[in-house]
Design an enzyme around this catalytic site. Structure first.
Site, PDB file in Angstrom:
ATOM      1  N   HIS A   1       8.563   6.272   7.893  1.00 26.50           N
ATOM      2  CA  HIS A   1       7.492   5.295   8.047  1.00 26.50           C
ATOM      3  C   HIS A   1       7.593   4.118   7.584  1.00 26.50           C
ATOM      4  O   HIS A   1       7.838   4.031   6.530  1.00 26.50           O
ATOM      5  CB  HIS A   1       5.962   5.953   8.266  1.00 26.50           C
ATOM      6  CG  HIS A   1       5.480   6.352   7.028  1.00 26.50           C
ATOM      7  ND1 HIS A   1       4.895   5.352   6.140  1.00 26.50           N
ATOM      8  CD2 HIS A   1       5.842   7.426   6.076  1.00 26.50           C
ATOM      9  CE1 HIS A   1       4.471   5.901   5.119  1.00 26.50           C
ATOM     10  NE2 HIS A   1       4.884   6.944   4.980  1.00 26.50           N
TER      11      HIS A   1
ATOM     12  N   ASP B   1       7.211   5.568  -0.742  1.00 25.59           N
ATOM     13  CA  ASP B   1       6.414   5.819   0.286  1.00 25.59           C
ATOM     14  C   ASP B   1       6.129   4.899   1.298  1.00 25.59           C
ATOM     15  O   ASP B   1       5.343   4.068   1.017  1.00 25.59           O
ATOM     16  CB  ASP B   1       5.098   6.637  -0.150  1.00 25.59           C
ATOM     17  CG  ASP B   1       4.117   7.100   1.001  1.00 25.59           C
ATOM     18  OD1 ASP B   1       4.894   7.346   1.975  1.00 25.59           O
ATOM     19  OD2 ASP B   1       3.148   7.330   0.424  1.00 25.59           O
TER      20      ASP B   1
ATOM     21  N   GLU C   1       0.159   6.202   7.849  1.00 24.11           N
ATOM     22  CA  GLU C   1      -0.869   6.373   7.034  1.00 24.11           C
ATOM     23  C   GLU C   1      -2.427   6.263   7.670  1.00 24.11           C
ATOM     24  O   GLU C   1      -3.320   6.727   6.863  1.00 24.11           O
ATOM     25  CB  GLU C   1      -1.097   5.277   5.729  1.00 24.11           C
ATOM     26  CG  GLU C   1       0.357   5.109   5.100  1.00 24.11           C
ATOM     27  CD  GLU C   1       0.556   6.575   4.042  1.00 24.11           C
ATOM     28  OE1 GLU C   1      -0.039   7.513   4.084  1.00 24.11           O
ATOM     29  OE2 GLU C   1       1.471   6.398   3.185  1.00 24.11           O
TER      30      GLU C   1
ATOM     31  N   HIS D   1       0.934   5.901  -2.831  1.00 26.29           N
ATOM     32  CA  HIS D   1      -0.709   5.078  -2.478  1.00 26.29           C
ATOM     33  C   HIS D   1      -1.230   4.391  -3.526  1.00 26.29           C
ATOM     34  O   HIS D   1      -2.201   4.026  -3.476  1.00 26.29           O
ATOM     35  CB  HIS D   1      -1.680   6.147  -2.075  1.00 26.29           C
ATOM     36  CG  HIS D   1      -1.063   7.100  -0.692  1.00 26.29           C
ATOM     37  ND1 HIS D   1      -1.774   8.013  -0.240  1.00 26.29           N
ATOM     38  CD2 HIS D   1      -0.027   6.871  -0.012  1.00 26.29           C
ATOM     39  CE1 HIS D   1      -1.106   8.394   0.906  1.00 26.29           C
ATOM     40  NE2 HIS D   1       0.179   8.006   1.017  1.00 26.29           N
TER      41      HIS D   1
HETATM   42  C1  LIG Z   1      -5.008  -1.765  -4.967  1.00 33.16           C
HETATM   43  O1  LIG Z   1      -4.575  -3.104  -5.276  1.00 33.16           O
HETATM   44  C2  LIG Z   1      -5.445  -3.790  -6.122  1.00 33.16           C
HETATM   45  C3  LIG Z   1      -5.161  -5.251  -6.078  1.00 33.16           C
HETATM   46  O2  LIG Z   1      -3.717  -5.545  -6.038  1.00 33.16           O
HETATM   47  C4  LIG Z   1      -5.042  -3.002  -7.592  1.00 33.16           C
HETATM   48  O3  LIG Z   1      -5.957  -3.774  -8.567  1.00 33.16           O
HETATM   49  C5  LIG Z   1      -5.425  -1.564  -7.462  1.00 33.16           C
HETATM   50  O4  LIG Z   1      -5.009  -0.922  -8.763  1.00 33.16           O
HETATM   51  C6  LIG Z   1      -4.807  -0.946  -6.458  1.00 33.16           C
HETATM   52  N1  LIG Z   1      -5.064   0.333  -6.342  1.00 33.16           N
HETATM   53  C7  LIG Z   1      -4.290   1.398  -6.538  1.00 33.16           C
HETATM   54  C8  LIG Z   1      -4.740   2.847  -6.437  1.00 33.16           C
HETATM   55  O5  LIG Z   1      -3.243   1.284  -7.083  1.00 33.16           O
END
Ligand SMILES: *[C@@H]1O[C@H](CO)[C@@H](O)[C@H](O)[C@H]1NC(C)=O
Ligand SMILES: *[C@@H]1O[C@H](CO)[C@@H](O)[C@H](O)[C@H]1NC(C)=O
Ligand SMILES: *[C@@H]1O[C@H](CO)[C@@H](O)[C@H](O)[C@H]1NC(C)=O
Length: 412
Positions: free
Chosen positions: A223, A241, A276, A382
């Site tokens: 994917h 992933d 996803e 993720h």
């Molecule tokens: C998702 O993206 C935000 C901004 O880039 C980041 O601060 C955050 O840690 C991310 N979430 C995860 C679960 O990695």
């Protein structure tokens, strides 16, 4: 198998629009006849954000959240089951929408009798035969296997801020993959299969050799989308992933076309959109193939292959898949890739795109670096931490060998 009544329930014209993503979605979260629910897309977004606990943490869900009012308890249970990988549900809305690009000439010329669901249980696959395939050796195609090229593909794909299927730039990585597939296979052998959201599936084919009348197709998939589980717009490099799976697809296609391989059966490489979001792109492709009566001999999914923290490369076969393909793939690994350690694990419900084929009666299998309930599971998936520096492409190269062996032995 999906119940016809279940499909009828969504065949209303109101659903047949490209705005479905902001509307209600029909999801299936288990194999039973009642394990379906119609939920607002926003509720699914919320569920996504708590879908995965990492390092043994349980997912936390605010049950008082208004978007969860009236939520089917079975869906809630599926979402909070942290032993599952992947979305844990299938969004059934996508395959019930009318085709957006009828002009998908690749497959529709190849028709056959209606497939039977039992086929995946009864299909037989060859016993690997190294003497018959001198190409599958270090003097043959394996010589071209390149960790550097895998790394370069992952570097490009993980450099997009996100490949989330509903991001405004969701189409860009698909277009890049299309350009790479085209450079290897020629533009006449690459098509986009559009979805209701702006991220198409990308499909490349290696046509069967001249004179062959075998209408079966061999499919290898991965994917192309990625996800940040806490924020749909947040950084989601998705290096493992599943940029790693796409890199294996691309390199396998390149090696086969550079060497002019053509089997008795057509080989296809499928880069799926929106995995996803509930196996969206693969559901759409598999349902189109099914309704066109296309005869798929076997489908192999690679989802996360390059997080390799053991001394030797690890290949994990997920066992709740076609038993014939498991035996076949197991034999390929012992025959052609003795340097790898072989593990098995379970997929659980809807853990990756092969499930879209399995649920339609096609023989399919997923082979990855680890399984969902595995101590070697990549703890960064993720998250914004799923980055290229954590991956080992030398060890991941065994997956290109496996894909080459799979393609040759099944297409011949
Ligand atoms: C998702 O993206 C935000 C901004 O880039 C980041 O601060 C955050 O840690 C991310 N979430 C995860 C679960 O990695
Ligand atoms: C499942 O669906 C059937 C048919 O719609 C219904 O008769 C049955 O009561 C349902 N069972 C559960 C446990 O909801
Ligand atoms: C990553 O993106 C930056 C900014 O767009 C670009 O300059 C760089 O060349 C990209 N690197 C790769 C490996 O694609």
């Amino acid at each position: 198998m999906l119940l016809p009544t279940f499909l009828l329930a969504v065949s209303s014209p109101a659903l047949a629009t490209r705005f479905m993503a902001s509307d209600r979605r029909l999801v299936r979260f288990g194999p039973g006849p009642n394990e379906t629910a119609l939920v607002p897309a926003l509720t699914l977004d919320l569920l996504h954000s708590v879908r995965h606990g990492h390092d043994g943490e349980a997912a936390t869900l605010d049950l008082e959240h208004p978007l969860l009012a009236g939520l089917h308890p079975g869906l809630l249970a599926a979402v909070t089951d942290t032993t599952r990988r992947g979305p844990g549900w299938i969004d059934m809305t996508e395959p019930t929408l009318p085709a957006i690009n009828e002009a998908s000439p690749l497959q529709l010329a190849v028709q056959s009798e209606e497939l039977e669901v039992e086929r995946r249980q009864t299909a037989t696959f060859p016993t690997p035969n190294a003497a018959k395939y001198p190409q599958l050796s270090n003097d043959g195609f394996f010589k071209s296997v390149s960790a550097t090229k895998l790394s370069s593909t992952v570097a490009t794909l993980s450099n997009y801020t996100t490949r989330y299927y509903r991001n405004t730039n969701a189409r860009v990585p698909a277009t890049w993959i299309q350009s790479q597939f085209t450079a290897a296979a020629g533009s006449g052998n690459v098509v986009l299969v559009e979805n209701s959201f702006d991220q198409p599936n990308v499909i490349a084919q290696i046509p069967r050799k001249a004179g062959s009348t075998n209408d079966e197709i061999v499919v290898i998939g991965a994917h192309l989308d990625s996800i940040n589980q806490s924020s749909s717009g947040g950084r989601a490099p998705g290096a493992d992933d599943d940029a790693s799976g796409i890199a294996v697809l691309l390199q396998t296609l390149q090696i086969l076309t550079e060497n002019g391989w053509a089997g008795s059966r057509q080989i296809e490489f499928h880069a799926y959109a929106g995995e996803e979001g509930g196996l969206l792109g693969s559901s759409r492709v598999a349902s189109q193939y099914k309704s066109a009566g296309i005869n798929v001999r076997g489908m192999l999914q690679f989802d996360m292959i390059a997080y390799q923290i053991n001394t030797k490369p690890v290949i994990t076969i997920l066992t709740d898949t076609s038993s014939g393909l498991q035996t076949f793939s197991n034999g390929l690994i012992t025959t052609y890739i003795p340097e790898a350690t072989l593990y098995t694990n379970r997929c659980g419900y809807a853990c990756s795109d092969h499930f879209s084929w399995d649920s339609r009666g096609y023989a399919s299998i997923s082979i990855d670096e680890s399984g969902p309930s595995d101590r070697y599971l990549n703890p960064y998936y993720h998250t914004s931490g799923d980055t290229i520096d954590r991956l080992d492409f030398t060890k991941a190269s065994v997956f290109v060998k496996l894909a080459l062996a799979w393609a040759l032995e099944l297409s011949e």
